[in-house]
Design a protein around this motif. Structure first.
Motif, mmCIF file in Angstrom:
data_model
loop_
_atom_site.group_PDB
_atom_site.id
_atom_site.type_symbol
_atom_site.label_atom_id
_atom_site.label_comp_id
_atom_site.label_asym_id
_atom_site.label_seq_id
_atom_site.Cartn_x
_atom_site.Cartn_y
_atom_site.Cartn_z
ATOM 1 N N ASN A 3 0.668 -1.221 -0.169
ATOM 2 C CA ASN A 3 -0.189 -0.134 0.057
ATOM 3 C C ASN A 3 0.693 1.319 -0.174
ATOM 4 O O ASN A 3 0.382 2.527 -0.209
ATOM 5 C CB ASN A 3 -0.775 -0.056 1.299
ATOM 6 C CG ASN A 3 -2.073 -0.827 1.219
ATOM 7 O OD1 ASN A 3 -2.504 -1.463 0.225
ATOM 8 N ND2 ASN A 3 -2.359 -1.663 2.361
ATOM 9 N N PHE A 23 1.584 -1.625 10.996
ATOM 10 C CA PHE A 23 1.394 -1.013 9.853
ATOM 11 C C PHE A 23 1.948 -2.118 8.463
ATOM 12 O O PHE A 23 1.252 -2.115 7.496
ATOM 13 C CB PHE A 23 2.224 0.181 9.532
ATOM 14 C CG PHE A 23 1.366 1.505 9.816
ATOM 15 C CD1 PHE A 23 0.418 1.890 8.995
ATOM 16 C CD2 PHE A 23 1.828 2.089 10.931
ATOM 17 C CE1 PHE A 23 -0.318 2.977 9.616
ATOM 18 C CE2 PHE A 23 1.209 3.248 11.535
ATOM 19 C CZ PHE A 23 0.230 3.613 10.736
ATOM 20 N N LYS A 25 0.992 -5.441 9.073
ATOM 21 C CA LYS A 25 -0.145 -6.124 9.041
ATOM 22 C C LYS A 25 -1.115 -5.392 7.970
ATOM 23 O O LYS A 25 -2.075 -6.081 7.178
ATOM 24 C CB LYS A 25 -0.780 -6.149 10.203
ATOM 25 C CG LYS A 25 -0.460 -7.358 11.196
ATOM 26 C CD LYS A 25 -1.409 -7.386 12.374
ATOM 27 C CE LYS A 25 -0.735 -8.885 13.311
ATOM 28 N NZ LYS A 25 -1.502 -8.878 14.282
ATOM 29 N N GLU A 26 -1.093 -4.125 7.831
ATOM 30 C CA GLU A 26 -2.071 -3.469 6.745
ATOM 31 C C GLU A 26 -1.322 -3.171 5.474
ATOM 32 O O GLU A 26 -1.784 -2.464 4.592
ATOM 33 C CB GLU A 26 -2.198 -1.831 7.236
ATOM 34 C CG GLU A 26 -2.729 -1.658 8.685
ATOM 35 C CD GLU A 26 -4.434 -1.993 8.689
ATOM 36 O OE1 GLU A 26 -4.975 -1.506 7.368
ATOM 37 O OE2 GLU A 26 -4.965 -2.667 9.533
ATOM 38 N N GLN A 110 -6.361 3.762 15.501
ATOM 39 C CA GLN A 110 -7.361 3.909 14.242
ATOM 40 C C GLN A 110 -7.256 5.237 13.472
ATOM 41 O O GLN A 110 -7.038 5.374 12.320
ATOM 42 C CB GLN A 110 -8.774 3.517 14.770
ATOM 43 C CG GLN A 110 -9.610 3.363 13.460
ATOM 44 C CD GLN A 110 -9.125 2.036 12.570
ATOM 45 O OE1 GLN A 110 -8.699 1.213 13.091
ATOM 46 N NE2 GLN A 110 -9.353 2.369 11.368
ATOM 47 N N ILE A 113 -3.916 5.354 11.429
ATOM 48 C CA ILE A 113 -4.065 4.527 10.105
ATOM 49 C C ILE A 113 -5.011 5.343 8.947
ATOM 50 O O ILE A 113 -4.428 5.615 8.079
ATOM 51 C CB ILE A 113 -4.904 3.364 10.416
ATOM 52 C CG1 ILE A 113 -3.997 2.415 11.166
ATOM 53 C CG2 ILE A 113 -5.423 2.594 9.054
ATOM 54 C CD1 ILE A 113 -4.744 0.997 11.760
ATOM 55 N N GLU A 117 -3.514 6.950 5.418
ATOM 56 C CA GLU A 117 -4.356 6.912 4.065
ATOM 57 C C GLU A 117 -4.502 8.076 3.553
ATOM 58 O O GLU A 117 -4.573 8.463 2.321
ATOM 59 C CB GLU A 117 -5.549 6.139 4.522
ATOM 60 C CG GLU A 117 -5.283 4.509 4.943
ATOM 61 C CD GLU A 117 -6.643 4.041 5.379
ATOM 62 O OE1 GLU A 117 -7.607 4.546 5.718
ATOM 63 O OE2 GLU A 117 -6.658 2.560 5.528
#
Length: 456
Positions: A3, A23, A25-26, A110, A113, A117
């Motif tokens: 990402n 991050f 994991k994301e 949260q 994150i 984004e």
């Protein structure tokens, strides 16, 4: 595919590791640093898009780190400041100096994150705007296709038909005829016009580097591969990839290209992951690929994939009616570039332009007109400004070997040296003048030990 890339700069080891795991994991690529000095070194190599930066570092102030990283950054990146409640004023100061946002400790994961984004969305928009601005400038490129000949009109007819069809196109023609210009025109007339147009010249990149340039590589794939690198195929995703001098592509890469065309997928060097891409392939060559197939230098199956649709661009000597319109176009272009007001060409200059054979085609004509504009001191360009002479025209039909014979080796050395001098010792330019590939010329220069200071 990941990402994005994140660099975490924080002197608290527990916080660094927690954020790193979250991050990753994301599906982000993450690097960490405990101080500013190390962060600067990682930044240069890693080129992150988002930097999570603690204001309180052991060796330097966080705002100072941000300013240093902004100075050395070659790509768009955004900073999210991590701060304690007691240093919110400093975080606001960082935003004034260009940070994206800040978040206070203890960190609300949260929210962080979401901030990352949003930062990446901003970068994406910035990059898209830069790309669109460049493409809007480049869209004038089709206006550079100048001419009134029937053969050029046929080239443009085929270009308009094939552009919206999203098929592979093979462009055939001598060096300097404008294959790159036609490739760009096909892109800008296609549905991919708002996406990227990437070019790679297969003749100018050393064979050992060509695969990594086209397909990219994974970290650790070979000595010196310290980070993952995306190849030009990946960078061209959703856009158009122009492979110039396709005949110079080594046979081992021809099979990878064939698979890319057929299956829309490939692997980076050292990679296990199959990467899907949506890219249109346009290729070009000044060679006869059917003869290259006979020699075993080009795959027949790839040839028919590339040649599904082809456009042959005629040399300038076969469309002499285009010479004067092109010359006038270049005159106008270089009048603006050099702040001149030359009105046109004298009769002797026009005669010289029409009588020359233009072995370097449109590219050579452009070079001659640019030089003439610089040198001209009159209202009209004269033949002497063009510096075209019969002596400079290589006419092999009239060439005769003298009775005493010639030294072919010395003749070749002289031709190579003159080409290098005429091109300012730029190998790629000299190769185009001689109608050979970059690697061929490089080999001959090495063979004859020709260097800039060489005396012959």
């Amino acid at each position: 595919m990941n990402n994005g890339k994140i660099l975490i700069i924080d002197d608290e080891i527990s916080q660094r590791e927690i954020l790193k795991k979250i991050f990753e994991k994301e599906n982000y690529l993450v690097k960490v640093s405990e101080n500013g000095k190390k962060a600067i070194e990682i930044f240069k190599e890693f080129e992150p898009e988002v930097i999570l930066l603690d204001l309180k570092l052991p060796d330097m102030d966080g705002i100072e780190v941000m300013e240093k990283l902004k100075e050395i950054s070659e790509k768009s990146c955004e900073f999210i400041i991590i701060t304690g409640h007691g240093t919110i004023e400093s975080a606001v100061e960082a935003i004034k100096k260009g940070a994206f946002d800040y978040i206070t400790k203890p960190i609300e994961l949260q929210r962080l994150i979401i901030l990352v984004e949003r930062a990446l969305e901003k970068i994406s928009l910035l990059n898209e705007n830069i790309l669109l601005k460049k493409q809007l400038e480049d869209e004038t490129i089709s206006k550079e296709i100048i001419g009134i000949s029937n053969s050029l009109k046929e080239v443009l007819r085929l270009t308009k038909i094939l552009s919206p069809l999203d098929v592979t196109v093979l462009l055939l023609g001598e060096t300097g005829t404008g294959k790159g210009l036609i490739a760009k025109t096909i892109h800008y007339l296609s549905k991919r016009r708002r996406k990227i147009f990437q070019t790679i010249d297969c003749a100018t990149i050393p064979e050992t580097l060509l695969e990594s340039e086209i397909f990219g590589y994974e970290k650790g794939a070979f000595t010196g591969a310290f980070t993952r690198k995306e190849g030009i195929v990946e960078l061209a995703n959703n856009g158009t990839l122009f492979l110039d001098e396709i005949a110079e592509l080594p046979t081992n890469l021809q099979s990878k290209l064939l698979r890319l065309i057929e299956e829309k997928r490939f692997r980076r060097i050292g990679g296990k992951e199959e990467i899907l891409v949506d890219v249109r392939i346009i290729s070009a060559t000044n060679k006869d690929l059917e003869k290259e197939i006979e020699k075993g230098k080009f795959r027949e199956d790839l040839y028919y994939r590339l040649k599904k649709f082809s456009i042959k661009i005629p040399p300038l000597r076969e469309r002499k009616e285009d010479i004067i319109p092109l010359a006038k176009y270049f005159l106008e272009k270089f009048n603006k570039a050099y702040n001149k007001n030359i009105e046109g060409f004298s009769k002797d200059a026009t005669d010289a332009l029409l009588s020359y054979s233009w072995p370097g085609n449109v590219r050579e004509l452009q070079s001659f007109i640019e030089n003439a504009v610089v040198l001209c001191q009159d209202k009209l360009i004269q033949a002497k400004d063009l510096n075209i002479s019969k002596e400079k025209t290589l006419n092999l039909k009239g060439f005769q070997i003298p009775p005493e014979g010639i030294n072919l080796k010395e003749l070749e050395k002289e031709i190579l040296k003159e080409a290098m001098e005429k091109s300012g010792w730029v190998v790629s330019r000299a190769a185009k003048l001689l109608g050979v590939t970059y690697r061929t010329l490089q080999y001959r220069l090495k063979k004859y030990k020709i260097e800039k200071c060489t005396k012959m």
